[in-house]
Design an enzyme around this catalytic site. Structure first.
Site, PDB file in Angstrom:
ATOM      1  N   GLU A 124      20.573   1.545   4.287  1.00 18.66           N
ATOM      2  CA  GLU A 124      21.607   1.612   5.324  1.00 18.66           C
ATOM      3  C   GLU A 124      21.422   0.473   6.319  1.00 18.66           C
ATOM      4  O   GLU A 124      20.309   0.219   6.780  1.00 18.66           O
ATOM      5  CB  GLU A 124      21.502   2.955   6.061  1.00 18.66           C
ATOM      6  CG  GLU A 124      21.804   4.148   5.165  1.00 18.66           C
ATOM      7  CD  GLU A 124      21.742   5.475   5.921  1.00 18.66           C
ATOM      8  OE1 GLU A 124      21.631   5.474   7.158  1.00 18.66           O
ATOM      9  OE2 GLU A 124      21.810   6.517   5.235  1.00 18.66           O
ATOM     10  N   GLU A 132      31.068   4.177   4.574  1.00 17.28           N
ATOM     11  CA  GLU A 132      31.178   5.593   4.958  1.00 17.28           C
ATOM     12  C   GLU A 132      31.927   5.759   6.267  1.00 17.28           C
ATOM     13  O   GLU A 132      31.585   5.157   7.290  1.00 17.28           O
ATOM     14  CB  GLU A 132      29.778   6.224   5.061  1.00 17.28           C
ATOM     15  CG  GLU A 132      29.851   7.683   5.502  1.00 17.28           C
ATOM     16  CD  GLU A 132      28.607   8.506   5.239  1.00 17.28           C
ATOM     17  OE1 GLU A 132      27.651   7.992   4.641  1.00 17.28           O
ATOM     18  OE2 GLU A 132      28.602   9.682   5.638  1.00 17.28           O
TER      19      GLU A 132
HETATM   20  O1  KIV Z   1      22.660  10.286   1.080  1.00 19.26           O
HETATM   21  C1  KIV Z   1      23.779  10.276   0.552  1.00 19.26           C
HETATM   22  O2  KIV Z   1      24.163  11.184  -0.175  1.00 19.26           O
HETATM   23  C2  KIV Z   1      24.647   9.140   0.833  1.00 19.26           C
HETATM   24  C3  KIV Z   1      26.072   9.255   0.428  1.00 19.26           C
HETATM   25  C4  KIV Z   1      26.765  10.202   1.303  1.00 19.26           C
HETATM   26  C5  KIV Z   1      26.732   7.948   0.358  1.00 19.26           C
HETATM   27  O3  KIV Z   1      24.210   8.189   1.389  1.00 19.26           O
END
Ligand code: KIV
Length: 279
Positions: free
Chosen positions: A114, A181
């Site tokens: 991220e 997201e």
């Molecule tokens: O952790 C997860 O499931 C994610 C998705 C929502 C993209 O990062």
């Protein structure tokens, strides 16, 4: 198994990429049998499997454990595993070491991180070492506290431009795919058009090159909160609860187990146990 070139070709051909999270043998097996293009062992497992309030407490040990289990069920489906909070932000060396463990010990094909430009050095280091990296921008749950909660991102012109800038930085660093997201559909569309690599939306509208949903959300197995972008394609939670209540009722009433679910001996064998009296 699909490769990163296949995902690139799918974007180029306008063929949507279907991603789904899975966290263990049965969920990965169901995803694989349903023809999902790419499985994400997401750190969302912290919430939907481990019962935490956020993804922050999730550890490398958790991700390795669940990645290995998903690998056993995923057959030949490409797996991306999330790098947990603070296992890649500190340095390129830290990111490389932990990504290497997820691939070597966790059995995934790629990792997801991220952040935008601020982690481009880490992304570059992992890609140089031969590890496929998927980016993730917009609402990044690991930093939800500093984003003041789980809110739509990129609503102002400035914020939208920053998202585009981050997406381009990740692409330039070698990411092969980026999750977008919770951002306005128009911003996700702009980013998807400007990037060469595929974008995968979750709350990013229909113009993304693919979509991802959380396994438990998709099947209606997680009711604690249901974000606007989630579509429950089934209500398995309700069905499971009803089935379990039925089970409990039958045990209590004596209806289960019946003869069809029990084993029995023939008379000769019984005679050998009991003889003429007590065994
Ligand atoms: O952790 C997860 O499931 C994610 C998705 C929502 C993209 O990062």
């Amino acid at each position: 198994m699909k490769t990163i070139s296949d995902y690139q070709r799918m974007k180029n051909d306008g063929e949507k990429i279907v991603m789904l999270t899975a966290y263990d043998y049965p969920s990965a097996r169901l995803a694989q049998e349903a023809g999902i293009d790419v499985i994400l062992v997401g750190d969302s497992l912290g919430m939907v499997v481990l019962g935490y309030d956020s993804t922050v407490p999730v550890t490398m040990a958790d991700m390795l454990h669940h990645s290995r289990a998903a690998r056993r069920g995923a057959g030949n489906t490409f797996i991306i595993t999330d790098m947990p909070f603070l296992t890649y932000q500190i340095s390129a060396a830290q990111a490389l070491e932990n990504a290497g463990r997820l691939v070597q010990e966790g059995g995934c094909e790629g990792v997801k991180v991220e952040g935008g430009e601020e982690i481009a050095t880490q992304v570059r280091a992992m890609v140089r070492a031969g590890i496929p990296v998927c980016g993730h921008i917009g609402l990044t749950p690991q930093s939800a506290t500093s984003l003041s909660g789980y809110k739509v991102q990129g609503r102002t012109a400035e914020a939208a431009k920053k998202l585009l800038h981050d997406a381009l930085a990740l692409e330039e660093a070698g990411a092969f795919m980026i999750v977008l997201e919770c951002i306005p559909a128009q911003v996700a569309e702009l980013i998807s058009k400007r990037l060469s690599i595929p974008t995968i939306g979750i709350g990013g509208g229909a113009a993304c090159d693919g979509q991802v949903l959380v396994f438990h959300d998709t099947l209606g197995l997680f009711e604690r909160f249901v974000p606007k972008f989630v579509k429950q394609f089934e209500t398995l939670g309700v069905k499971a609860k009803d089935a379990l209540a039925l089970y409990a009722g039958e045990v209590r009433s004596g209806a289960f187990p019946d003869a069809a679910h029990s084993f029995s001996m023939n008379e000769d064998q019984l005679q050998k146990i009991y003889g003429d009296g007590q065994p």
